[in-house]
Design a protein around this motif. Sequence first.
Motif, PDB file in Angstrom:
ATOM      1  N   ALA A  68       6.270  10.827  20.260  1.00 31.91           N
ATOM      2  CA  ALA A  68       7.500  10.222  19.741  1.00 31.91           C
ATOM      3  C   ALA A  68       8.728  11.084  20.003  1.00 31.91           C
ATOM      4  CB  ALA A  68       7.384   9.922  18.247  1.00 31.91           C
ATOM      5  N   GLY A  69       8.647  11.910  21.043  1.00 31.93           N
ATOM      6  CA  GLY A  69       9.797  12.738  21.370  1.00 31.93           C
ATOM      7  C   GLY A  69      10.144  13.733  20.280  1.00 31.93           C
ATOM      8  N   GLY A  70       9.140  14.075  19.432  1.00 31.56           N
ATOM      9  CA  GLY A  70       9.400  15.009  18.341  1.00 31.56           C
ATOM     10  C   GLY A  70      10.144  14.399  17.177  1.00 31.56           C
ATOM     11  N   ASP A  71      10.228  13.063  17.132  1.00 33.45           N
ATOM     12  CA  ASP A  71      10.932  12.365  16.043  1.00 33.45           C
ATOM     13  C   ASP A  71       9.960  11.403  15.359  1.00 33.45           C
ATOM     14  OD1 ASP A  71      12.856  11.343  14.340  1.00 33.45           O
ATOM     15  OD2 ASP A  71      13.623   9.901  15.811  1.00 33.45           O
ATOM     16  N   PRO A  72       8.994  11.917  14.600  1.00 32.64           N
ATOM     17  CA  PRO A  72       8.000  11.056  13.958  1.00 32.64           C
ATOM     18  C   PRO A  72       8.626  10.205  12.860  1.00 32.64           C
ATOM     19  CG  PRO A  72       7.788  13.293  13.142  1.00 32.64           C
ATOM     20  CD  PRO A  72       8.785  13.345  14.280  1.00 32.64           C
ATOM     21  N   VAL A  73       8.063   9.022  12.642  1.00 31.83           N
ATOM     22  CA  VAL A  73       8.546   8.133  11.589  1.00 31.83           C
ATOM     23  C   VAL A  73       7.339   7.707  10.758  1.00 31.83           C
ATOM     24  CG1 VAL A  73       9.862   6.076  11.006  1.00 31.83           C
ATOM     25  CG2 VAL A  73      10.339   7.285  13.152  1.00 31.83           C
ATOM     26  N   GLN A  74       7.271   8.199   9.525  1.00 31.30           N
ATOM     27  CA  GLN A  74       6.154   7.880   8.655  1.00 31.30           C
ATOM     28  C   GLN A  74       6.364   6.531   7.981  1.00 31.30           C
ATOM     29  OE1 GLN A  74       5.204  11.143   6.035  1.00 31.30           O
ATOM     30  NE2 GLN A  74       5.374  12.659   7.664  1.00 31.30           N
ATOM     31  N   LEU A  75       5.308   6.044   7.336  1.00 27.85           N
ATOM     32  CA  LEU A  75       5.334   4.721   6.718  1.00 27.85           C
ATOM     33  C   LEU A  75       6.549   4.561   5.812  1.00 27.85           C
ATOM     34  CD1 LEU A  75       4.082   1.996   6.055  1.00 27.85           C
ATOM     35  CD2 LEU A  75       2.653   3.140   4.336  1.00 27.85           C
TER      36      LEU A  75
ATOM     37  N   ARG B  52      12.574   1.218   7.221  1.00 30.66           N
ATOM     38  CA  ARG B  52      13.259   0.526   6.130  1.00 30.66           C
ATOM     39  C   ARG B  52      14.201   1.486   5.402  1.00 30.66           C
ATOM     40  NH1 ARG B  52      11.580  -4.359   4.214  1.00 30.66           N
ATOM     41  NH2 ARG B  52      12.201  -3.745   2.106  1.00 30.66           N
ATOM     42  N   GLN B  53      13.774   2.724   5.216  1.00 34.71           N
ATOM     43  CA  GLN B  53      14.617   3.691   4.534  1.00 34.71           C
ATOM     44  C   GLN B  53      15.881   3.976   5.343  1.00 34.71           C
ATOM     45  OE1 GLN B  53      14.313   4.896   1.552  1.00 34.71           O
ATOM     46  NE2 GLN B  53      16.127   6.238   1.708  1.00 34.71           N
ATOM     47  N   ARG B  54      15.730   4.119   6.660  1.00 34.41           N
ATOM     48  CA  ARG B  54      16.897   4.377   7.503  1.00 34.41           C
ATOM     49  C   ARG B  54      17.853   3.183   7.494  1.00 34.41           C
ATOM     50  NH1 ARG B  54      14.282   7.325  12.925  1.00 34.41           N
ATOM     51  NH2 ARG B  54      13.372   9.107  11.812  1.00 34.41           N
ATOM     52  N   LEU B  55      17.306   1.976   7.525  1.00 33.34           N
ATOM     53  CA  LEU B  55      18.156   0.787   7.489  1.00 33.34           C
ATOM     54  C   LEU B  55      18.863   0.659   6.141  1.00 33.34           C
ATOM     55  CD1 LEU B  55      15.791  -1.771   9.265  1.00 33.34           C
ATOM     56  CD2 LEU B  55      17.861  -0.730  10.213  1.00 33.34           C
ATOM     57  N   ARG B  56      18.125   0.990   5.070  1.00 30.57           N
ATOM     58  CA  ARG B  56      18.723   0.916   3.729  1.00 30.57           C
ATOM     59  C   ARG B  56      19.883   1.902   3.614  1.00 30.57           C
ATOM     60  NH1 ARG B  56      14.520   1.938   1.291  1.00 30.57           N
ATOM     61  NH2 ARG B  56      13.832  -0.193   0.857  1.00 30.57           N
ATOM     62  N   GLU B  57      19.677   3.114   4.105  1.00 26.25           N
ATOM     63  CA  GLU B  57      20.728   4.128   4.019  1.00 26.25           C
ATOM     64  C   GLU B  57      21.955   3.748   4.834  1.00 26.25           C
ATOM     65  OE1 GLU B  57      18.696   7.602   5.314  1.00 26.25           O
ATOM     66  OE2 GLU B  57      17.670   7.933   3.391  1.00 26.25           O
ATOM     67  N   ALA B  58      21.732   2.985   5.922  1.00 28.54           N
ATOM     68  CA  ALA B  58      22.855   2.555   6.768  1.00 28.54           C
ATOM     69  C   ALA B  58      23.452   1.236   6.310  1.00 28.54           C
ATOM     70  CB  ALA B  58      22.392   2.439   8.215  1.00 28.54           C
ATOM     71  N   GLY B  59      22.921   0.664   5.218  1.00 29.83           N
ATOM     72  CA  GLY B  59      23.418  -0.620   4.723  1.00 29.83           C
ATOM     73  C   GLY B  59      23.044  -1.787   5.615  1.00 29.83           C
ATOM     74  N   LEU B  60      21.964  -1.645   6.385  1.00 29.09           N
ATOM     75  CA  LEU B  60      21.593  -2.673   7.353  1.00 29.09           C
ATOM     76  C   LEU B  60      20.301  -3.411   6.988  1.00 29.09           C
ATOM     77  CD1 LEU B  60      22.273  -0.609  10.612  1.00 29.09           C
ATOM     78  CD2 LEU B  60      23.727  -2.398   9.621  1.00 29.09           C
ATOM     79  N   LEU B  61      19.663  -3.057   5.872  1.00 25.56           N
ATOM     80  CA  LEU B  61      18.396  -3.672   5.507  1.00 25.56           C
ATOM     81  C   LEU B  61      18.588  -5.167   5.238  1.00 25.56           C
ATOM     82  CD1 LEU B  61      15.415  -3.043   4.975  1.00 25.56           C
ATOM     83  CD2 LEU B  61      15.990  -2.738   2.559  1.00 25.56           C
TER      84      LEU B  61
ATOM     85  N   THR C 158       5.802  -9.395  13.882  1.00 30.24           N
ATOM     86  CA  THR C 158       5.562  -8.653  12.650  1.00 30.24           C
ATOM     87  C   THR C 158       6.871  -8.065  12.121  1.00 30.24           C
ATOM     88  OG1 THR C 158       4.973  -6.715  14.001  1.00 30.24           O
ATOM     89  CG2 THR C 158       3.163  -8.104  13.219  1.00 30.24           C
ATOM     90  N   ARG C 159       6.789  -7.410  10.973  1.00 31.52           N
ATOM     91  CA  ARG C 159       7.974  -6.836  10.339  1.00 31.52           C
ATOM     92  C   ARG C 159       7.661  -5.450   9.787  1.00 31.52           C
ATOM     93  NH1 ARG C 159       9.204 -10.440  12.804  1.00 31.52           N
ATOM     94  NH2 ARG C 159      10.451 -12.280  12.298  1.00 31.52           N
ATOM     95  N   TRP C 160       8.716  -4.634   9.608  1.00 32.08           N
ATOM     96  CA  TRP C 160       8.537  -3.310   8.999  1.00 32.08           C
ATOM     97  C   TRP C 160       7.988  -3.453   7.595  1.00 32.08           C
ATOM     98  CZ3 TRP C 160       8.494  -0.112  12.683  1.00 32.08           C
ATOM     99  CH2 TRP C 160       9.427  -0.141  13.722  1.00 32.08           C
ATOM    100  N   GLN C 161       7.120  -2.525   7.220  1.00 37.14           N
ATOM    101  CA  GLN C 161       6.437  -2.618   5.935  1.00 37.14           C
ATOM    102  C   GLN C 161       6.996  -1.631   4.919  1.00 37.14           C
ATOM    103  OE1 GLN C 161       4.268  -5.123   5.484  1.00 37.14           O
ATOM    104  NE2 GLN C 161       4.924  -5.634   7.566  1.00 37.14           N
TER     105      GLN C 161
ATOM    106  N   ALA D 291       3.014  10.394  14.311  1.00 35.24           N
ATOM    107  CA  ALA D 291       4.324  10.215  14.931  1.00 35.24           C
ATOM    108  C   ALA D 291       4.741   8.750  14.936  1.00 35.24           C
ATOM    109  CB  ALA D 291       4.303  10.755  16.357  1.00 35.24           C
ATOM    110  N   TYR D 292       3.754   7.844  15.045  1.00 34.88           N
ATOM    111  CA  TYR D 292       4.048   6.413  15.135  1.00 34.88           C
ATOM    112  C   TYR D 292       3.513   5.650  13.918  1.00 34.88           C
ATOM    113  CZ  TYR D 292       4.942   7.691  19.986  1.00 34.88           C
ATOM    114  OH  TYR D 292       5.436   8.283  21.127  1.00 34.88           O
ATOM    115  N   GLU D 293       3.344   6.353  12.802  1.00 37.26           N
ATOM    116  CA  GLU D 293       2.715   5.745  11.634  1.00 37.26           C
ATOM    117  C   GLU D 293       3.427   4.475  11.179  1.00 37.26           C
ATOM    118  OE1 GLU D 293       0.817   7.965   8.051  1.00 37.26           O
ATOM    119  OE2 GLU D 293       2.928   7.569   7.510  1.00 37.26           O
ATOM    120  N   ASP D 294       4.743   4.518  11.083  1.00 36.13           N
ATOM    121  CA  ASP D 294       5.483   3.358  10.567  1.00 36.13           C
ATOM    122  C   ASP D 294       5.340   2.151  11.482  1.00 36.13           C
ATOM    123  OD1 ASP D 294       6.966   2.160   8.582  1.00 36.13           O
ATOM    124  OD2 ASP D 294       8.900   2.679   9.462  1.00 36.13           O
ATOM    125  N   VAL D 295       5.478   2.364  12.777  1.00 35.50           N
ATOM    126  CA  VAL D 295       5.369   1.232  13.696  1.00 35.50           C
ATOM    127  C   VAL D 295       3.925   0.734  13.765  1.00 35.50           C
ATOM    128  CG1 VAL D 295       4.966   2.491  15.872  1.00 35.50           C
ATOM    129  CG2 VAL D 295       6.195   0.318  15.904  1.00 35.50           C
TER     130      VAL D 295
END
Length: 515
Positions: free
Chosen positions: A450-457, A461-470, A510-513, A347-351
Amino acid sequence: MGSGSRIDHQHHLIATTASASISTSDDAQPFGAAEEQQHLISEILRLGQRIELGQATDAEAQRFTEARNELRSEWGNDDIPSDTDGLPESAPDDDERVAQEARDLEEQVLLGQATIEQTERLSELHERLQPAEDRAVQRAAAQQVLDEMLAEQQAATALHVQARDRLPDEPAVSYEEDFDAFQRAYDAARERTARGEAAIPYLTEDATGGLGARDGGRGFGVELEFDVDGDYDTRSEARERIALDMYRAGLSRDEGVHGYHAQQYSGYTDAANAWRMETDCTVTGEIVSPILYDEPATWQNLATMCEIIERHGGHASFRTGGHVHVGMHDYGVDVANHFRLMQTYKAYEDVLYRLAQNPGAPGNLHRGPDWCTPNRVPADGYRDLYSVEASAHHGQAVNLSGARGRQSDHGEFRIWDGSLNPSVIQTQVKLSLGITAAAVRDAGSTHRPAGGDPVQLGGHRQRLREAGLLGRRLTGEQWRTSTLNFRRLVDEVFHRSQDKEQATALFASTRWQRR
């Protein structure tokens, strides 16, 4: 555990039926007799724990009785089935070859180097070599193993209840609900960095809030990999000088440089002078700690150890990892505990990969997942401990190959980058302890990590890229959303404000990987 106590992590081979493995491949064959017996034992222990906790339904209590009767009736007589039934009698030369193969495999087991497949093969060979009149002895040995495991399971259950009862009803602060509390801790860490101070606090008194306490907490251990620049002779001399200074500082019992995994093969101890220098073909060297507890001397010794390595040119490179071992004495054979642990990791893999980054690494980059690949977690859980090991083994982010249903069980968090910053290492230790404790506390809960909202590795970054925020500085609701997974993590594994603040300082450093 008293000072100088020893834990034996070697394979436990008494009955031939206790060491068979279960295949988890898609084309797995039907379970053999040995596997079915082991599964039945695991089911008895799991249901027994639920009865002990007062959580068993009437159907589960009835199944517990039926399973015990089934074990006695099916494997408690001279007709005990064997995977070797029907094999032709061996010629004398064949017997000698079988015996030699068994001796070779026994040596691997004694060294702690045997794979699951080799252990299973050894059981088959023992069965072939065993006279029929000795099978009664083996059945008695199997019953002894079951009795020992039942006793350890009862102890694990008592520890589980004890730990749950000590947990505060409410955390000091919730970062998920109180975003401003998180932001204050984040800003404070950034301000310390701007002033040239250490961003991450280093605690020496009650650093873990009981998670790593000798009385009622979990023992832990660290492996500190390091590199030294230069040729082979330079690196070899550095290892020898570091080992000598460890001995002079009272951290080790000798000034030698030991072989790879020497500490594991000789058995672990919690003696303060049991740190050991070992060789590792992937880096210059590796320092392996004894079993540690949350005590001022532990944190002083860790800081001293890091200083000695750096004094002789050691540093954390992109090749080095920092492995944290955590005791799992209260997990027993109930795979619901192990499943919850792996659910929490996933659930917390990315963080967690973000927090695993060495803050001193050039470019804020993680060393990569080559030696700590993301674990795959089955959606429907685990059948037994063999299936746990099959999906969480050495080389992955979380290694549960040391989970055997014994009080000496431990898990290894291999996800962390190497670091020689005691504050970073301490925070990694606390996160490992917190995740391990939260999993056994919340096993079977309807609340999803994670409240049922897991974020994998790579997910952030993928969510930020899709939103144009990376690559852009986030503010307002975008920043709040981006930090939610981290804030949920620290709420789940920590109750004290100082622990959440320390983890937040690591997050700020640190930073997102990338995947």
